[in-house]
Enzyme design. Structure first.
Site, PDB file in Angstrom:
ATOM      1  N   TYR A 189       0.826  -1.200   0.000  1.00 35.61           N
ATOM      2  CA  TYR A 189       0.000   0.000   0.000  1.00 35.61           C
ATOM      3  C   TYR A 189       0.864   1.255   0.000  1.00 35.61           C
ATOM      4  O   TYR A 189       2.086   1.173   0.175  1.00 35.61           O
ATOM      5  CB  TYR A 189      -0.947   0.004   1.211  1.00 35.61           C
ATOM      6  CG  TYR A 189      -0.300   0.345   2.530  1.00 35.61           C
ATOM      7  CD1 TYR A 189       0.499  -0.583   3.199  1.00 35.61           C
ATOM      8  CD2 TYR A 189      -0.480   1.591   3.123  1.00 35.61           C
ATOM      9  CE1 TYR A 189       1.088  -0.262   4.411  1.00 35.61           C
ATOM     10  CE2 TYR A 189       0.112   1.919   4.332  1.00 35.61           C
ATOM     11  CZ  TYR A 189       0.895   0.981   4.972  1.00 35.61           C
ATOM     12  OH  TYR A 189       1.489   1.298   6.171  1.00 35.61           O
TER      13      TYR A 189
ATOM     14  N   LEU B 131      11.021   1.267   7.135  1.00 37.17           N
ATOM     15  CA  LEU B 131      10.449   1.761   5.885  1.00 37.17           C
ATOM     16  C   LEU B 131      11.148   3.086   5.570  1.00 37.17           C
ATOM     17  O   LEU B 131      11.225   3.955   6.446  1.00 37.17           O
ATOM     18  CB  LEU B 131       8.943   2.001   6.032  1.00 37.17           C
ATOM     19  CG  LEU B 131       8.300   2.479   4.737  1.00 37.17           C
ATOM     20  CD1 LEU B 131       8.083   1.301   3.795  1.00 37.17           C
ATOM     21  CD2 LEU B 131       6.995   3.196   4.996  1.00 37.17           C
TER      22      LEU B 131
HETATM   23  N1  PDD Z   1       2.892   5.245   7.594  1.00 40.74           N
HETATM   24  N2  PDD Z   1       7.559   3.815   8.966  1.00 40.74           N
HETATM   25  C1  PDD Z   1       6.396   3.138   8.985  1.00 40.74           C
HETATM   26  C2  PDD Z   1       6.361   1.802   9.630  1.00 40.74           C
HETATM   27  C3  PDD Z   1       5.242   3.696   8.393  1.00 40.74           C
HETATM   28  O1  PDD Z   1       4.076   3.010   8.393  1.00 40.74           O
HETATM   29  C4  PDD Z   1       5.313   4.991   7.807  1.00 40.74           C
HETATM   30  C5  PDD Z   1       4.130   5.642   7.161  1.00 40.74           C
HETATM   31  C6  PDD Z   1       6.549   5.654   7.833  1.00 40.74           C
HETATM   32  C7  PDD Z   1       6.721   7.030   7.213  1.00 40.74           C
HETATM   33  O2  PDD Z   1       6.625   6.970   5.812  1.00 40.74           O
HETATM   34  P1  PDD Z   1       6.116   8.209   4.963  1.00 40.74           P
HETATM   35  O3  PDD Z   1       6.946   9.361   5.357  1.00 40.74           O
HETATM   36  O4  PDD Z   1       6.348   7.795   3.570  1.00 40.74           O
HETATM   37  O5  PDD Z   1       4.664   8.403   5.295  1.00 40.74           O
HETATM   38  C8  PDD Z   1       7.645   5.039   8.404  1.00 40.74           C
HETATM   39  C9  PDD Z   1       1.723   5.639   6.842  1.00 40.74           C
HETATM   40  C10 PDD Z   1       1.474   7.101   6.874  1.00 40.74           C
HETATM   41  C11 PDD Z   1       0.550   4.794   7.263  1.00 40.74           C
HETATM   42  O6  PDD Z   1       0.760   3.588   7.403  1.00 40.74           O
HETATM   43  O7  PDD Z   1      -0.554   5.304   7.418  1.00 40.74           O
END
Ligand code: PDD
Length: 279
Positions: free
Chosen positions: A34, A204
């Site tokens: 996703y 991530l």
């Molecule tokens: N979450 N690490 C994890 C485990 C995450 O689920 C997310 C993002 C991030 C930050 O990634 P980004 O900057 O690309 O949003 C780091 C999203 C927002 C979610 O699961 O809703």
């Protein structure tokens, strides 16, 4: 209120009419990936970085989907069709390996399920100003956290535990080394140098993390993509978590550590950049 419009397998339809088979491998196995993309006043924030990461996640799952390139145009269309042109919100996109009789190994001829939805979401302005408290816990996830998999049970359990303690986010460590949050990345300024876990298989690689690193370089901050320990946190002068939905969120407490922080000047400079980039 009428049902919003969503995108499912090539068609724009009402959410109330969007149906997938119960044998979808996303439902049976969490066999899918996703993305969450921010939009501000109807405009997507860093969409290309999200599409690149989605394509990478798909390739790691050996799940080919040419139409992934359409995500930007589909998202823009949904923003417009749902009258979010002036709204702040998120795009949620999910791709699974599709419907097939339940068998662990990949099905031979299943067509992937491609779903995209837009939701209004306000910026967390009060928290961005005041800062938030976190709860430290062990990272019990698998060793491919670099894939944005929909299999999120450990993240959900950590997030729930944090919510029960009124903490904004769970912060995770593996044998004392801080990895990331349950839904965000974490940065700490230790001995004058900003540190964050390297983008390996244990975290991530957040789009916000990448934008923050670019901005830190522009601002001339010292920064190392180098893991820090729970003990190192006690020496930190500033801490923040960052994500698509949290932006650059100052951290003022990490229970059970006996330390209180204030939102620091570097954190404020990064927030100012976000504020101006958002427009
Ligand atoms: N979450 N690490 C994890 C485990 C995450 O689920 C997310 C993002 C991030 C930050 O990634 P980004 O900057 O690309 O949003 C780091 C999203 C927002 C979610 O699961 O809703």
């Amino acid at each position: 209120m009428s049902s919003p419009i969503v995108f499912l397998n090539g068609r724009f339809i009402l959410e109330s009419e969007a149906l997938i088979p119960v044998t979808d491998r996303g439902f049976l196995f969490a066999d899918g990936v996703y993305e969450v993309i921010r939009f501000y006043k109807g405009k997507l924030f860093e969409p290309e970085k999200h599409v690149q990461r989605l394509a990478r996640s798909l390739s790691e799952l050996e799940l080919p989907l040419d139409s992934v390139e359409k995500l930007v145009s589909v998202s823009e269309s949904l923003i417009s069709q749902n009258a979010f042109d002036r709204a702040d919100g998120i795009v949620y996109a999910q791709i699974t390996r599709g419907a097939a009789p339940r068998k662990h190994a990949f099905p031979v001829d299943a067509a992937p399920t491609f779903f995209v939805q837009t939701t209004e979401m306000l910026r967390p302005l009060q928290k961005l100003s005041d800062g938030v408290s976190l709860l430290l816990m062990e990272d019990i996830r698998w060793q491919r956290c670099d894939i944005k998999s929909i299999s999120l049970l450990p993240n959900i359990l950590a997030s729930q535990k944090a919510a029960e303690r009124n903490a904004y986010e769970a912060i995770l460590h593996r044998e004392g080394w801080v990895t990331e949050g349950s839904r965000s990345n974490i940065f700490a300024k230790i001995g004058g140098i900003w540190r964050t876990h390297p983008a390996d298989h244990f975290i991530l690689n957040g789009v916000t993390r990448m934008v923050v690193l670019e901005q830190m370089a522009k601002l001339g901050f010292s920064v190392q993509e180098y893991a820090f320990s729970v003990d190192d946190l006690l020496q930190a002068s500033e801490v923040f978590v960052c994500s698509t939905t949290s932006e650059v969120m100052p951290v003022i407490e990490i229970a059970p550590l006996q330390k209180i922080w204030k939102p620091g000047s570097d954190t404020r400079k990064l927030q100012e950049f976000f504020h101006s980039a958002i427009g």
